[in-house]
Design a protein around this motif. Structure first.
Motif, PDB file in Angstrom:
ATOM      1  N   SER A 195      -0.814  11.830   9.782  1.00  0.00           N
ATOM      2  CA  SER A 195       0.532  11.324   9.535  1.00  0.00           C
ATOM      3  C   SER A 195       0.807  11.291   8.036  1.00  0.00           C
ATOM      4  O   SER A 195      -0.103  11.366   7.213  1.00  0.00           O
ATOM      5  CB  SER A 195       0.698   9.918  10.129  1.00  0.00           C
ATOM      6  OG  SER A 195      -0.222   9.020   9.545  1.00  0.00           O
ATOM      7  N   THR A 196       2.094  11.191   7.709  1.00  0.00           N
ATOM      8  CA  THR A 196       2.509  11.066   6.315  1.00  0.00           C
ATOM      9  C   THR A 196       3.695  10.117   6.243  1.00  0.00           C
ATOM     10  O   THR A 196       4.377   9.872   7.243  1.00  0.00           O
ATOM     11  CB  THR A 196       2.860  12.430   5.693  1.00  0.00           C
ATOM     12  OG1 THR A 196       3.035  12.276   4.283  1.00  0.00           O
ATOM     13  CG2 THR A 196       4.107  13.040   6.299  1.00  0.00           C
ATOM     14  N   HIS A 197       3.936   9.602   5.064  1.00  0.00           N
ATOM     15  CA  HIS A 197       5.053   8.696   4.806  1.00  0.00           C
ATOM     16  C   HIS A 197       5.475   8.967   3.365  1.00  0.00           C
ATOM     17  O   HIS A 197       4.652   8.874   2.464  1.00  0.00           O
ATOM     18  CB  HIS A 197       4.583   7.257   4.979  1.00  0.00           C
ATOM     19  CG  HIS A 197       5.675   6.255   4.961  1.00  0.00           C
ATOM     20  ND1 HIS A 197       5.424   4.921   4.742  1.00  0.00           N
ATOM     21  CD2 HIS A 197       7.011   6.367   5.122  1.00  0.00           C
ATOM     22  CE1 HIS A 197       6.567   4.255   4.787  1.00  0.00           C
ATOM     23  NE2 HIS A 197       7.538   5.109   5.009  1.00  0.00           N
ATOM     24  N   ARG A 233       9.035   9.076   7.500  1.00  0.00           N
ATOM     25  CA  ARG A 233       7.843   9.539   8.219  1.00  0.00           C
ATOM     26  C   ARG A 233       8.139  10.849   8.945  1.00  0.00           C
ATOM     27  O   ARG A 233       9.292  11.168   9.218  1.00  0.00           O
ATOM     28  CB  ARG A 233       7.384   8.480   9.222  1.00  0.00           C
ATOM     29  CG  ARG A 233       6.992   7.180   8.547  1.00  0.00           C
ATOM     30  CD  ARG A 233       6.595   6.115   9.566  1.00  0.00           C
ATOM     31  NE  ARG A 233       6.392   4.827   8.927  1.00  0.00           N
ATOM     32  CZ  ARG A 233       5.265   4.431   8.353  1.00  0.00           C
ATOM     33  NH1 ARG A 233       4.209   5.234   8.354  1.00  0.00           N
ATOM     34  NH2 ARG A 233       5.172   3.249   7.786  1.00  0.00           N
ATOM     35  N   HIS A 282      -4.032   9.442   7.281  1.00  0.00           N
ATOM     36  CA  HIS A 282      -2.674   9.197   6.794  1.00  0.00           C
ATOM     37  C   HIS A 282      -2.615   9.638   5.337  1.00  0.00           C
ATOM     38  O   HIS A 282      -3.459   9.239   4.530  1.00  0.00           O
ATOM     39  CB  HIS A 282      -2.343   7.707   6.919  1.00  0.00           C
ATOM     40  CG  HIS A 282      -0.947   7.374   6.534  1.00  0.00           C
ATOM     41  ND1 HIS A 282       0.152   7.854   7.224  1.00  0.00           N
ATOM     42  CD2 HIS A 282      -0.461   6.609   5.536  1.00  0.00           C
ATOM     43  CE1 HIS A 282       1.257   7.389   6.652  1.00  0.00           C
ATOM     44  NE2 HIS A 282       0.912   6.636   5.619  1.00  0.00           N
TER      45      HIS A 282
END
Length: 123
Positions: free
Chosen positions: A14-16, A56, A107
């Motif tokens: 995941s990324t933000h 996100r 992440h």
């Protein structure tokens, strides 16, 4: 090119993206995920997507496609800043990282301003 998985899929990656200059999530930033093909040392596109209203990008990669190796996330920062009517020093940001344990969730956040960026390994 492969489209992003649905938001209901649980992605092990995941990324933000946060716009630290304005203190807001970076909405609608285009990004792509690539995997290095070690035999020929060429990046292969895994998927393309964009951040949602929370900054996100859910569904980056399926559990089945999440294999050990070297990966790269490319964030199209210039397009993002131009969409806000601003310029940026960095036309894009590439974060290269290695996946060795596919059972871990990874992440990779990106903190951006017009003239700087930072990242770290989250969980």
């Amino acid at each position: 090119m492969t489209a992003m998985s649905s938001a209901s899929d649980i992605s092990p990656l995941s990324t933000h993206v946060l716009n630290t200059g304005d203190g807001l999530p970076a909405q609608r930033m285009t990004l792509s995920l690539h995997r290095l093909e070690p035999r020929i040392t060429v990046w292969s596109l895994v998927t393309v997507g964009s951040t949602n209203e929370d900054g996100r990008c859910p569904g980056l990669i399926s559990r089945d496609a999440f294999t050990p190796g070297m990966y790269k996330m490319r964030f199209e920062t210039q397009q993002y800043w131009e969409s806000l009517g601003q310029s940026s020093f960095y036309p894009y940001v590439e974060i290269i990282f290695t996946i060795s344990d596919v059972d871990q969730k990874l992440h990779v956040p990106l903190l951006i301003s017009r003239f700087s960026y930072s990242t770290y390994r989250g969980s």
